[in-house]
Design a protein around this motif. Structure first.
Motif, PDB file in Angstrom:
ATOM      1  N   UNK A  38       0.820  -1.253   0.004  1.00 40.43           N
ATOM      2  CA  UNK A  38      -0.069   0.125  -0.143  1.00 40.43           C
ATOM      3  C   UNK A  38       0.792   1.284  -0.053  1.00 40.43           C
ATOM      4  N   UNK A  39       1.883   1.202   0.927  1.00 44.36           N
ATOM      5  CA  UNK A  39       2.771   2.362   0.792  1.00 44.36           C
ATOM      6  C   UNK A  39       3.602   2.462  -0.378  1.00 44.36           C
ATOM      7  N   UNK A  78      12.495  -0.913  -5.943  1.00 46.97           N
ATOM      8  CA  UNK A  78      11.538  -1.934  -5.903  1.00 46.97           C
ATOM      9  C   UNK A  78      11.992  -3.220  -5.516  1.00 46.97           C
ATOM     10  N   UNK A  79      13.273  -3.582  -5.766  1.00 41.25           N
ATOM     11  CA  UNK A  79      13.734  -4.853  -5.321  1.00 41.25           C
ATOM     12  C   UNK A  79      14.111  -4.517  -3.743  1.00 41.25           C
ATOM     13  N   UNK A 138       5.934   3.991  -6.285  1.00 39.19           N
ATOM     14  CA  UNK A 138       7.276   3.229  -6.519  1.00 39.19           C
ATOM     15  C   UNK A 138       6.916   1.852  -7.390  1.00 39.19           C
ATOM     16  N   UNK A 139       7.338   1.971  -8.522  1.00 42.06           N
ATOM     17  CA  UNK A 139       7.051   0.559  -9.363  1.00 42.06           C
ATOM     18  C   UNK A 139       5.754   0.477  -9.615  1.00 42.06           C
ATOM     19  N   UNK A 140       5.004   1.219 -10.129  1.00 38.76           N
ATOM     20  CA  UNK A 140       3.495   1.183 -10.125  1.00 38.76           C
ATOM     21  C   UNK A 140       3.149  -0.359 -11.563  1.00 38.76           C
ATOM     22  N   UNK A 141       4.102  -0.324 -12.143  1.00 36.13           N
ATOM     23  CA  UNK A 141       3.968  -1.472 -13.200  1.00 36.13           C
ATOM     24  C   UNK A 141       4.481  -2.694 -12.736  1.00 36.13           C
ATOM     25  N   UNK A 171       9.783  -5.330 -16.058  1.00 34.53           N
ATOM     26  CA  UNK A 171       9.241  -4.019 -16.505  1.00 34.53           C
ATOM     27  C   UNK A 171       8.517  -3.178 -15.509  1.00 34.53           C
ATOM     28  N   UNK A 172       8.912  -1.872 -14.954  1.00 32.34           N
ATOM     29  CA  UNK A 172       8.600  -1.317 -14.067  1.00 32.34           C
ATOM     30  C   UNK A 172       9.579  -1.375 -12.905  1.00 32.34           C
TER      31      UNK A 172
END
Length: 137
Positions: free
Chosen positions: A39-40, A116-117, A46-49, A110-111
């Protein structure tokens, strides 16, 4: 002799019940925390895709990890003289291995990105800490 068998069967049943309840508690707590992290991450964009950072995959892989940890801890309690210590070692090894794709595969998706990692890595760490804390209690 019959009472010994009944007693040991009752003890085993109670142990399985306790382990199942502990595993369920670890799962609920891990899912809630990981969903809050998703959610945050979604809230700040952050990385919506990135598929890996959505509720479905996070729910699936968190569940698989906690169920695996619970089964592993249950097996260790039957075969090891110090299952708690051995479980911490096994959990640490699995945690380190689980972080490898977060920093090698996720940035190329992708994204995906290193951030994100890292967020996925935080989810792995929190789930591992919860599992060790709840299962070895």
């Amino acid at each position: 002799m019959a009472s010994e068998t009944a007693g040991s069967t009752a003890e085993k049943t109670a142990a399985v019940k306790d382990l199942t309840l502990a595993g369920a508690g670890a799962l609920v707590l891990s899912l809630v925390i990981n969903w809050l992290i998703v959610f945050g991450a979604n809230t700040v964009g952050i990385a919506p895709e990135l598929d890996a950072l959505t509720y479905g995959p996070v729910t699936l892989f968190t569940t698989l990890g906690v169920v695996g940890a619970t089964i592993t801890y249950g097996a260790l309690t039957r075969i090891a003289t110090n299952p708690d210590r051995l479980f911490v070692v096994v959990a640490a090894i699995i945690l380190v291995l689980s972080l490898i794709p977060d920093f090698t595969v996720i940035p190329d998706q992708p994204g995906g990105s290193l951030v994100a990692g890292a967020i996925l890595g935080v989810m792995h760490v929190t789930t591992a800490v919860i599992c060790v804390g709840v299962l070895t209690r």
